[in-house]
Design an enzyme around this catalytic site. Sequence first.
Site, PDB file in Angstrom:
ATOM      1  N   TYR A  53      36.046  60.628  28.088  1.00 30.26           N
ATOM      2  CA  TYR A  53      36.092  59.169  28.126  1.00 30.26           C
ATOM      3  C   TYR A  53      35.339  58.588  26.931  1.00 30.26           C
ATOM      4  O   TYR A  53      34.254  59.046  26.574  1.00 30.26           O
ATOM      5  CB  TYR A  53      35.462  58.622  29.410  1.00 30.26           C
ATOM      6  N   GLY A  87      47.284  41.967  43.135  1.00 32.18           N
ATOM      7  CA  GLY A  87      47.696  40.562  43.098  1.00 32.18           C
ATOM      8  C   GLY A  87      48.435  40.202  41.835  1.00 32.18           C
ATOM      9  O   GLY A  87      48.338  39.073  41.338  1.00 32.18           O
ATOM     10  N   GLY A 116      46.770  48.234  38.685  1.00 37.73           N
ATOM     11  CA  GLY A 116      46.718  46.776  38.833  1.00 37.73           C
ATOM     12  C   GLY A 116      47.885  46.178  39.575  1.00 37.73           C
ATOM     13  O   GLY A 116      47.853  44.984  39.927  1.00 37.73           O
TER      14      GLY A 116
END
Length: 330
Positions: free
Chosen positions: A53, A220, A216
């Site tokens: 990472y 929403g 994601g």
Amino acid sequence: MDYTRLGRSGLSVSRLVLGTMNFGPRTSEADAHTIMDLAHGHGVNFFDTANVYGETPGDGVTEEIIGRWFAAGGGRRERTVLATKVYLPTGDWPNEGRLSALNIRRACEESLRRLQTDHIDVYQMHHIDREAPWDEVWEAFSVLRQQGKVLYFGSSNFAGWHIAQAQEAARSRHFLGLVSEQSIYNLMNRWVELEVLPAARHYGLGLIPWSPLNGGVLGGVLRKEREGGASRGTSGHSAAALARHREAVAGYEKLCADLGEDPAHVGLAWLLAQDGVTGPIIGPRTAAQLDGSLRALDITLDEGVLARLDELFPAPGLNGGKPAPEAYAW
């Protein structure tokens, strides 16, 4: 904060896992340190990272950010259950990746240096190595355990039969073996329910879901689209997933609205309700995102809501979403 044991081990970990992939590429070091302080303030003690990472694969920036946070003292390292990973290449030369004894030893030493600690609590194989024999892998890991450099071992992205292979090989060496498996798992990606999750339960591994909101899409995305806001769920692989499941996602967001809850929190709460799940990885880019995720711990989904979620996002398999082998036969 709620806590649970990590698989069959005696280790207690928080039911939300702090993912650190954004530290460096999307979140500044100062903000990352603030997020980790807030995580401890909320009782989150399980942090997940990887040696690849960072700004570019293999530069180790994320581990270095965490290491400098540990170095600030104040009990930060002592209160953290630290998990990192080995497998993916950190350079272009041979043996700078995968699970040879040479790379395991080298990668562990480099992670310890970057993290500024003398041990890793959970050392995870980032992927199965189809070429390294299990005798070599477990011997290398047992040396790290004997040296006190690693306490527990986990896997990531394993198939169910890989978990069985690993555990039977460990059993033959009278070694504890794996205590956790980290897999993609969310309402839209439920394939682990066929064999990975049953294997993890059978062998006493805690399941740690990554991408709990499917990039994601379950956070929403349609509401944000209507409001003109940016969302991860409208780009790349997430956009393709949304295109395939737009009707189901719309139904999901309506259900969440009827419950008066944010879709992201419902998605996390659903995972927390699944038997065998230790806790999903949350990867906040900001302190506000971390604070918001905690709401999932207080949401209880009743049987009616769980049934409706199964209708919107059916479990895999041919026979009513049963695990293998019933999913394939009877």
